[in-house]
Scaffold this motif. Structure first.
Motif, short mmCIF file in Angstrom:
data_model
loop_
_atom_site.label_atom_id
_atom_site.label_comp_id
_atom_site.label_asym_id
_atom_site.label_seq_id
_atom_site.Cartn_x
_atom_site.Cartn_y
_atom_site.Cartn_z
N GLY A 58 0.80 -1.22 0.00
CA GLY A 58 0.00 0.00 0.00
C GLY A 58 0.83 1.27 0.00
N LYS A 59 2.16 1.14 -0.05
CA LYS A 59 3.09 2.26 -0.04
C LYS A 59 2.88 3.17 1.18
N VAL A 60 2.47 2.51 2.27
CA VAL A 60 2.31 3.23 3.54
C VAL A 60 3.67 3.54 4.13
N LEU A 61 4.56 2.57 4.01
CA LEU A 61 5.94 2.70 4.47
C LEU A 61 6.88 2.25 3.37
N PRO A 62 8.08 2.79 3.32
CA PRO A 62 8.63 3.82 4.21
C PRO A 62 8.01 5.19 3.95
N SER A 63 7.96 6.00 5.00
CA SER A 63 7.34 7.31 4.90
C SER A 63 7.96 8.24 5.93
N PRO A 64 8.10 9.52 5.58
CA PRO A 64 8.63 10.48 6.57
C PRO A 64 7.67 10.65 7.75
N GLU A 65 6.42 10.16 7.62
CA GLU A 65 5.45 10.25 8.71
C GLU A 65 5.39 8.94 9.50
N GLY A 66 6.44 8.14 9.40
CA GLY A 66 6.45 6.86 10.10
C GLY A 66 6.43 6.97 11.62
N HIS A 67 6.76 8.17 12.14
CA HIS A 67 6.77 8.35 13.61
C HIS A 67 5.38 8.63 14.17
N ARG A 68 4.36 8.73 13.30
CA ARG A 68 3.01 9.05 13.77
C ARG A 68 2.48 7.94 14.68
N PRO A 69 1.85 8.29 15.80
CA PRO A 69 1.33 7.28 16.72
C PRO A 69 0.14 6.54 16.13
N VAL A 70 0.03 5.26 16.46
CA VAL A 70 -1.08 4.43 16.01
C VAL A 70 -1.55 3.57 17.17
N ILE A 71 -2.78 3.06 17.01
CA ILE A 71 -3.31 2.05 17.93
C ILE A 71 -3.53 0.78 17.14
N ALA A 72 -2.90 -0.29 17.56
CA ALA A 72 -3.05 -1.59 16.91
C ALA A 72 -3.81 -2.52 17.84
N VAL A 73 -4.82 -3.19 17.30
CA VAL A 73 -5.62 -4.13 18.09
C VAL A 73 -5.40 -5.53 17.54
N VAL A 74 -4.99 -6.43 18.42
CA VAL A 74 -4.69 -7.81 18.04
C VAL A 74 -5.71 -8.73 18.68
N GLY A 75 -6.32 -9.59 17.89
CA GLY A 75 -7.29 -10.54 18.42
C GLY A 75 -8.46 -10.72 17.48
N GLU A 76 -9.29 -11.71 17.76
CA GLU A 76 -10.40 -12.05 16.88
C GLU A 76 -11.39 -10.89 16.71
N ARG A 77 -11.48 -10.02 17.70
CA ARG A 77 -12.47 -8.94 17.62
C ARG A 77 -12.06 -7.85 16.65
N SER A 78 -10.87 -7.94 16.10
CA SER A 78 -10.45 -6.99 15.08
C SER A 78 -10.52 -7.60 13.69
N ALA A 79 -11.24 -8.74 13.56
CA ALA A 79 -11.34 -9.42 12.27
C ALA A 79 -11.96 -8.50 11.22
N PRO A 80 -11.42 -8.48 9.99
CA PRO A 80 -11.93 -7.60 8.94
C PRO A 80 -13.42 -7.75 8.68
N ALA A 81 -13.94 -8.98 8.71
CA ALA A 81 -15.36 -9.19 8.42
C ALA A 81 -16.24 -8.46 9.41
N GLN A 82 -15.82 -8.45 10.67
CA GLN A 82 -16.61 -7.76 11.69
C GLN A 82 -16.45 -6.26 11.57
N ARG A 83 -15.25 -5.79 11.25
CA ARG A 83 -15.01 -4.36 11.12
C ARG A 83 -15.80 -3.76 9.97
N ASP A 84 -15.99 -4.52 8.90
CA ASP A 84 -16.76 -4.02 7.76
C ASP A 84 -18.17 -3.63 8.19
N GLN A 85 -18.71 -4.31 9.19
CA GLN A 85 -20.06 -4.02 9.65
C GLN A 85 -20.09 -2.93 10.73
#
Length: 554
Positions: free
Chosen positions: A234-261
């Motif tokens: 997706g050409k997200v990285l490398p980027s000069p904005e790589g230091h931007r803070p993010v929140i990453a969620v790991v686990g079944e509740r972050s499944a793409p199918a559920q997030r779509d809804q």
């Protein structure tokens, strides 16, 4: 009254008072009521650079805002500004006996290292309070459509990747619960690697959200094993904005199918759209609020300035005639007309009581609202089209039996059309057509805004009158071909087309709020078409100029 109110008002003037305040993860609407209350009473506001804009609007105009950011050669080269010692700033302000608000991103207890500042206050006997905020680790997943728990429940662990120890990674890696990782964009893959090395399966679902709860929010879905590849493709990285803070969620509740809804925020019809609102400054505010509710980022560019008439005597005579019973009706055709009459009333020490015995007409809902705010309830608002023609449709003809006076006071702009005057005369009324204000072309916007208009930096522009078309093109240039053009009515659309613009959205009613709704419906249709075609949803400004789009009416 809040039970904590007295903490910020009844303080020892020799020691001041400090409020440690959580400003939330970015959305200004997530500030708590107590936070707004504390900000309103602050003498000094010491805020992290990324939340100053969130909290500043709730403080008094006279509040002092010492800067935490220090820009020097080293920090400029690194791309990361240095922060001044907040403890000293807080203590210095509190020692002078002032009310200090120390605002931090998210929550003071979870997202910020505010504990040592509180200890410093306690050591000197300076009273303080803590106003919790919505933590980024909780608020961002909610806006990303990623629930952290479900009906079955699960352990939820919060990890700051910057300070996490090997033992911490081992514990969360051995767990099957949800892990919420605070990290930076360029460190996500490393955090995913730590979890896999500690025992998590590579196919465990993962979502990563940057700029959470703001209209710049973006979320990626992947797995622990594929996130690095997703960012690369997706050409997200490398980027000069790589230091931007993010929140990453790991686990079944972050499944793409559920997030779509559940991705309610990013699926708003105008999410992230930069919308140009070319109106007078006074008129733009409510329209901008409505656009924000659709997920847009409104950018107000005044194209019309409202000024008093060159010769005020005509207006002064009409207002005096209003008080002495010269008129049966007064007709307001704009919010600016209401404002002009109200200002003249205040100049003479009059108020809404001067309208007693006079029938009042308003051309539409916004004008009626301005009258109600003035304390005047209009007797006539068009039941159909909100325009001069619509007003005439409902206006009663003059009847010498029921109407003791045959005269109408019509305060309006110097460039208004004659439609209403001619129609009222045809109905048997005498009309005092008075120039209440002048509309003149505003000064050009900054060069950066002009370049964005001409270069396709805006996703849409709302034209609310023919004059806004002419004035915007005159002071800033013609909007780029990729920009969606939305017009309030056929006359405005015709003027836009005469200036070489393609009209994409036409409001079904001459109302600014209906125009905003029509643009939102256009954006929703565009989004649905992209999803059904299996395409990535993009904003108009992200696409290359293409073929002509058909005008949309709703």
């Amino acid at each position: 009254m809040s039970p904590t109110t007295n903490l910020s008002t009844a303080y020892d003037s020799a020691h001041g008072h400090v409020t440690f305040l959580g400003a939330g993860p970015g959305d200004p609407g997530l500030l708590t009521l107590r936070a707004v209350e504390a900000l309103a009473g602050a003498d000094v506001l010491i805020a992290e650079p990324d939340v100053l804009d969130v909290v500043r609007g709730h403080a008094r105009a006279s509040v002092s805002t010492p800067e935490l950011t220090v820009v020097d050669d080293a920090s400029t080269a690194a791309g990361i500004p240095v922060l001044r010692d907040a403890v000293n700033l807080v203590m210095e302000a509190a020692r002078s006996g002032r009310r200090v608000v120390r605002a931090v991103s998210g929550d003071p207890g979870l997202d910020a290292d505010a504990g040592h500042e509180m200890l410093a206050c306690a050591a000197e006997g300076i009273p303080f309070e803590v106003v919790p905020g919505i933590a980024a680790a909780v608020g961002v997943p909610a806006y990303a459509g990623v629930p952290l728990r479900d009906a079955q429940g699960a352990d939820v662990r919060f990890v700051d990747a910057r300070t996490a120890s090997e033992r911490c990674w081992s514990e969360v890696g051995a767990s099957d619960g949800t892990v919420v990782v605070s990290t930076t964009l360029d460190a996500v893959a490393a955090a995913a690697g730590e979890l896999v090395a500690a025992g998590r399966k590579p196919d465990t679902p993962l979502t990563v959200t940057v700029a959470g709860t703001t209209t710049r929010q973006r979320t990626w879905t992947a797995t622990l094993g594929t996130i690095a590849q997703v960012f690369k493709q997706g050409k997200v990285l490398p980027s000069p904005e790589g230091h931007r803070p993010v929140i990453a969620v790991v686990g079944e509740r972050s499944a793409p199918a559920q997030r779509d809804q559940l991705a309610w925020f990013e699926s708003k019809p105008l999410f992230g759209w930069k919308v140009l609102v070319p109106r007078t400054k006074e008129q733009a505010a409510s329209l901008s609020d409505q656009l924000r509710s659709y997920g847009a980022v409104p950018h107000e560019v005044p194209t019309i300035a409202v000024e008093p008439p060159r010769t005020p005597q005509q207006m002064e005579r009409a207002v005096k005639g209003l008080v002495t019973g010269r008129y049966e009706w007064i007709a307001f055709t704009s919010v600016n007309a209401v404002k002009a009459v109200r200002e003249k009333f205040e100049e003479y020490g009059l108020d809404a009581r001067a309208f007693a015995g006079i029938k009042v007409a308003a051309v539409g809902e916004q004008t009626a609202k301005a009258l109600i705010d003035f304390g005047v309830k209009p007797d006539l608002v068009p039941s159909g089209e909100q325009s001069a023609a619509g007003l005439l449709e409902d206006w009663p003809p003059y009847d010498p039996v029921f109407d003791p006076i045959d005269r109408v006071f019509l305060p309006r702009a110097d460039i208004a059309t004659e439609t209403l005057v001619a129609g009222l005369i045809e109905l048997g009324w005498e009309v005092d057509d008075v120039t209440a204000y002048r509309t003149v072309r505003a000064s050009p916007p900054p060069a950066e805004t002009r370049e964005a208009i001409k270069g396709g930096g805006f996703d849409a522009v709302l034209f609310t009158s023919s004059s806004t078309v002419r004035n915007l093109v005159g002071i800033a240039g013609k909007p780029h071909n990729v920009t969606v053009i939305a017009c309030i009515g056929p006359a405005t659309a015709k003027t836009a087309e005469e200036h070489g613009l393609r009209v994409d959205v036409l409001s079904p009613e001459p109302s600014v709020h209906r125009l905003a709704e029509a643009l939102a419906e256009f954006g929703a249709g565009r989004r649905t078409a992209a999803v059904e075609a299996g395409e990535h949803v993009t904003r108009p400004s992200e696409r290359r100029p293409g073929g002509r789009r058909r005008r949309t009416t709703t």
